[in-house]
Design a protein around this motif. Structure first.
Motif, PDB file in Angstrom:
ATOM      1  N   ASN A  59       0.811  -1.217   0.000  1.00 39.94           N
ATOM      2  CA  ASN A  59       0.000   0.000   0.000  1.00 39.94           C
ATOM      3  C   ASN A  59       0.846   1.269   0.000  1.00 39.94           C
ATOM      4  O   ASN A  59       0.298   2.368  -0.070  1.00 39.94           O
ATOM      5  CB  ASN A  59      -0.928   0.020   1.222  1.00 39.94           C
ATOM      6  CG  ASN A  59      -1.939  -1.095   1.203  1.00 39.94           C
ATOM      7  OD1 ASN A  59      -2.392  -1.486   0.127  1.00 39.94           O
ATOM      8  ND2 ASN A  59      -2.290  -1.631   2.355  1.00 39.94           N
ATOM      9  N   GLY A  60       2.183   1.130   0.118  1.00 41.40           N
ATOM     10  CA  GLY A  60       3.030   2.305   0.210  1.00 41.40           C
ATOM     11  C   GLY A  60       3.390   2.669   1.628  1.00 41.40           C
ATOM     12  O   GLY A  60       3.743   3.812   1.915  1.00 41.40           O
ATOM     13  N   LYS A  61       3.327   1.676   2.521  1.00 40.19           N
ATOM     14  CA  LYS A  61       3.599   1.925   3.937  1.00 40.19           C
ATOM     15  C   LYS A  61       5.050   2.332   4.192  1.00 40.19           C
ATOM     16  O   LYS A  61       5.308   3.284   4.946  1.00 40.19           O
ATOM     17  CB  LYS A  61       3.244   0.675   4.739  1.00 40.19           C
ATOM     18  CG  LYS A  61       3.732   0.648   6.173  1.00 40.19           C
ATOM     19  CD  LYS A  61       3.362  -0.638   6.831  1.00 40.19           C
ATOM     20  CE  LYS A  61       3.889  -1.841   6.082  1.00 40.19           C
ATOM     21  NZ  LYS A  61       5.369  -1.855   5.966  1.00 40.19           N
ATOM     22  N   PRO A  63       7.387   3.848   2.272  1.00 38.72           N
ATOM     23  CA  PRO A  63       7.681   5.255   1.966  1.00 38.72           C
ATOM     24  C   PRO A  63       7.129   6.228   3.008  1.00 38.72           C
ATOM     25  O   PRO A  63       7.748   7.270   3.274  1.00 38.72           O
ATOM     26  CB  PRO A  63       7.016   5.466   0.600  1.00 38.72           C
ATOM     27  CG  PRO A  63       7.039   4.115  -0.028  1.00 38.72           C
ATOM     28  CD  PRO A  63       6.790   3.157   1.106  1.00 38.72           C
ATOM     29  N   ASP A 164      -4.297   1.872  -0.191  1.00 36.04           N
ATOM     30  CA  ASP A 164      -4.145   2.028  -1.636  1.00 36.04           C
ATOM     31  C   ASP A 164      -5.369   2.766  -2.155  1.00 36.04           C
ATOM     32  O   ASP A 164      -6.489   2.251  -2.099  1.00 36.04           O
ATOM     33  CB  ASP A 164      -4.026   0.634  -2.270  1.00 36.04           C
ATOM     34  CG  ASP A 164      -3.742   0.684  -3.760  1.00 36.04           C
ATOM     35  OD1 ASP A 164      -4.291   1.569  -4.452  1.00 36.04           O
ATOM     36  OD2 ASP A 164      -2.985  -0.172  -4.254  1.00 36.04           O
ATOM     37  N   ASN A 196      -2.676   6.486  -0.663  1.00 34.70           N
ATOM     38  CA  ASN A 196      -1.627   6.449  -1.681  1.00 34.70           C
ATOM     39  C   ASN A 196      -2.252   6.375  -3.072  1.00 34.70           C
ATOM     40  O   ASN A 196      -2.749   5.326  -3.484  1.00 34.70           O
ATOM     41  CB  ASN A 196      -0.725   5.235  -1.440  1.00 34.70           C
ATOM     42  CG  ASN A 196       0.394   5.124  -2.461  1.00 34.70           C
ATOM     43  OD1 ASN A 196       0.665   6.053  -3.219  1.00 34.70           O
ATOM     44  ND2 ASN A 196       1.044   3.977  -2.492  1.00 34.70           N
ATOM     45  N   LEU A 209       3.523   8.952  -4.718  1.00 34.83           N
ATOM     46  CA  LEU A 209       4.891   8.462  -4.708  1.00 34.83           C
ATOM     47  C   LEU A 209       5.685   9.197  -5.774  1.00 34.83           C
ATOM     48  O   LEU A 209       5.309   9.205  -6.945  1.00 34.83           O
ATOM     49  CB  LEU A 209       4.917   6.951  -4.964  1.00 34.83           C
ATOM     50  CG  LEU A 209       4.344   6.084  -3.841  1.00 34.83           C
ATOM     51  CD1 LEU A 209       4.395   4.607  -4.218  1.00 34.83           C
ATOM     52  CD2 LEU A 209       5.075   6.318  -2.525  1.00 34.83           C
ATOM     53  N   ARG A 242       2.102  -1.367  -9.693  1.00 37.85           N
ATOM     54  CA  ARG A 242       2.271   0.048  -9.365  1.00 37.85           C
ATOM     55  C   ARG A 242       3.641   0.540  -9.821  1.00 37.85           C
ATOM     56  O   ARG A 242       3.773   1.646 -10.345  1.00 37.85           O
ATOM     57  CB  ARG A 242       2.104   0.282  -7.867  1.00 37.85           C
ATOM     58  CG  ARG A 242       2.303   1.756  -7.485  1.00 37.85           C
ATOM     59  CD  ARG A 242       2.263   2.004  -5.999  1.00 37.85           C
ATOM     60  NE  ARG A 242       0.917   1.847  -5.463  1.00 37.85           N
ATOM     61  CZ  ARG A 242       0.594   0.974  -4.524  1.00 37.85           C
ATOM     62  NH1 ARG A 242       1.507   0.181  -4.026  1.00 37.85           N
ATOM     63  NH2 ARG A 242      -0.640   0.885  -4.092  1.00 37.85           N
ATOM     64  N   THR A 246       4.459   3.331 -12.690  1.00 35.98           N
ATOM     65  CA  THR A 246       5.311   4.484 -12.400  1.00 35.98           C
ATOM     66  C   THR A 246       6.321   4.702 -13.515  1.00 35.98           C
ATOM     67  O   THR A 246       6.560   5.839 -13.949  1.00 35.98           O
ATOM     68  CB  THR A 246       6.038   4.280 -11.063  1.00 35.98           C
ATOM     69  OG1 THR A 246       5.070   4.184 -10.002  1.00 35.98           O
ATOM     70  CG2 THR A 246       6.986   5.433 -10.776  1.00 35.98           C
ATOM     71  N   THR A 284      12.987  -1.986  -8.065  1.00 42.49           N
ATOM     72  CA  THR A 284      12.667  -1.092  -6.955  1.00 42.49           C
ATOM     73  C   THR A 284      13.838  -1.048  -5.980  1.00 42.49           C
ATOM     74  O   THR A 284      14.718  -1.915  -5.982  1.00 42.49           O
ATOM     75  CB  THR A 284      11.418  -1.566  -6.199  1.00 42.49           C
ATOM     76  OG1 THR A 284      11.742  -2.749  -5.457  1.00 42.49           O
ATOM     77  CG2 THR A 284      10.269  -1.868  -7.154  1.00 42.49           C
ATOM     78  N   ALA A 306       7.587   9.427  -0.504  1.00 39.88           N
ATOM     79  CA  ALA A 306       6.205   9.850  -0.286  1.00 39.88           C
ATOM     80  C   ALA A 306       6.125  11.368  -0.330  1.00 39.88           C
ATOM     81  O   ALA A 306       6.942  12.062   0.289  1.00 39.88           O
ATOM     82  CB  ALA A 306       5.701   9.336   1.054  1.00 39.88           C
TER      83      ALA A 306
END
Length: 335
Positions: A59-61, A63, A164, A196, A209, A242, A246, A284, A306
């Motif tokens: 979920n982007g935790k 960052p 997300d 996110n 992001l 994701r 990007t 990544t 982030a």
């Protein structure tokens, strides 16, 4: 297949509902046992901030954890980080990270956080032990726990949930029929909801992001993402699409996209065959920390940060700083 069941509208989830009901029952019993004092909750004499998820998967935790640690450090606070260390197998716990700690010992995300921020990091399946190990090593003002929203053995002062913004909660069911660790009403009790991508709902903090320059794993050379050509993209994160999206948003059209499981361990022979002559492998940062020891000249990674609205920065940081000051006054008065 599981992604389609959780987020793609597949109706086969009903086959897994009995297991989801059992998961929900066990989770409720565990949570209630801590709330009623049947099981011990450990509290430490400094603020503990949890950055976690309601759903399984990326979920982007991390960052957000990096953003929080960095901003608190910039304001002069001594920040420590604890994690479960998922994907790592240490000889003993708790494990305090140092420059020689490998992702295979501590997990990829703790190593990434340690390398990026320089903050002291400890991992343990029992986060209480990790916090105790950090405090035994040095004086801190605040501890950030990477994940652990459902780890109720550790008392916390502030909870942030990262969701997300595109997939949100999928079909809304508990694991394994759906992606939920806890149901969506849990958001009513947290300090902040950070969304996110996608569309943030009223009261949520929108996050994007932001990519940095591409970095060569072997030489450390940097270049713009847009200048990379003949790219083979790979990602072993919670939601690889994701990362691929990007790249496309930066004008890079990969000739091939390769997805691996989250927290995947890599071998040189496994990755070296992904590219042909003239192609570059782009991954990544989370993947890169596991590949540096056997990197090739054509391997690059792209860090992400982030980006949160300036207007929300103070709203998020002020309660944490207030707790830190209260803690420090308490330490002074007790001495």
């Amino acid at each position: 297949m599981i992604e389609r069941i959780w987020f793609g509208g597949e109706h086969w989830y009903w086959l897994l509902l009995p297991f989801s009901w059992l998961y929900g029952l066990v989770s409720a019993v565990v949570k209630t046992s801590y709330r009623l004092g049947w099981r011990k909750t450990s509290r430490f004499p400094l603020p503990v901030v949890v950055v976690g998820n309601l759903t399984a998967g990326g979920n982007g935790k991390t960052p957000v954890v990096l953003w929080l640690v960095t901003h608190l450090q910039q304001r002069g606070w001594r920040v420590g980080v604890v994690s479960r260390g998922y994907g790592g197998r240490a000889a003993r716990y708790p494990l305090l990270l140092n420059d020689k700690t490998l992702p295979g010992e501590a997990g990829d995300e703790p190593v990434l956080i340690f390398q990026r921020t320089g903050a002291p990091v400890a991992v343990s399946p029992r986060r209480v032990d990790a916090v105790a190990a950090l405090l035994k090593q040095q004086t801190l003002d605040v501890v950030i726990t990477d994940d652990g929203l459902q780890h109720y053995a550790l008392a916390r002062d502030i909870e942030w949930v990262v969701i997300d913004g595109v997939r949100r909660f999928g079909n809304g069911w508990w694991l394994p029929a759906g992606p939920m660790r806890e149901r969506a009403h849990r958001l009513d009790s947290v300090s902040a909801v950070i969304t996110n991508g996608g569309q943030a709902l009223p009261g949520e903090v929108p996050m994007q992001l932001q990519t940095g320059e591409a970095i060569n794993l072997l030489s450390g050379q940097t270049c713009s993402v847009e200048s990379l050509s003949q790219v083979v993209a790979m990602a072993g994160i919670g939601h690889p699409p994701r990362f691929f999206a990007t790249l496309r948003a930066k004008g890079v059209a990969p000739v091939r996209e390769v997805s691996f499981a989250d927290h995947q361990s890599y071998r040189h022979e496994q990755l070296s065959v992904l590219t042909s002559p003239g192609q570059v492998l782009v991954m990544t940062e989370k993947d890169a920390v596991k590949c540096r020891d056997f990197a090739q000249e054509n391997w690059w990674y792209i860090p992400v940060n982030a980006r949160l609205p300036d207007g929300d920065k103070e709203r998020l940081l002020a309660p944490i700083e207030q707790l830190i000051r209260q803690y420090r006054r308490g330490v002074v008065s007790n001495n």
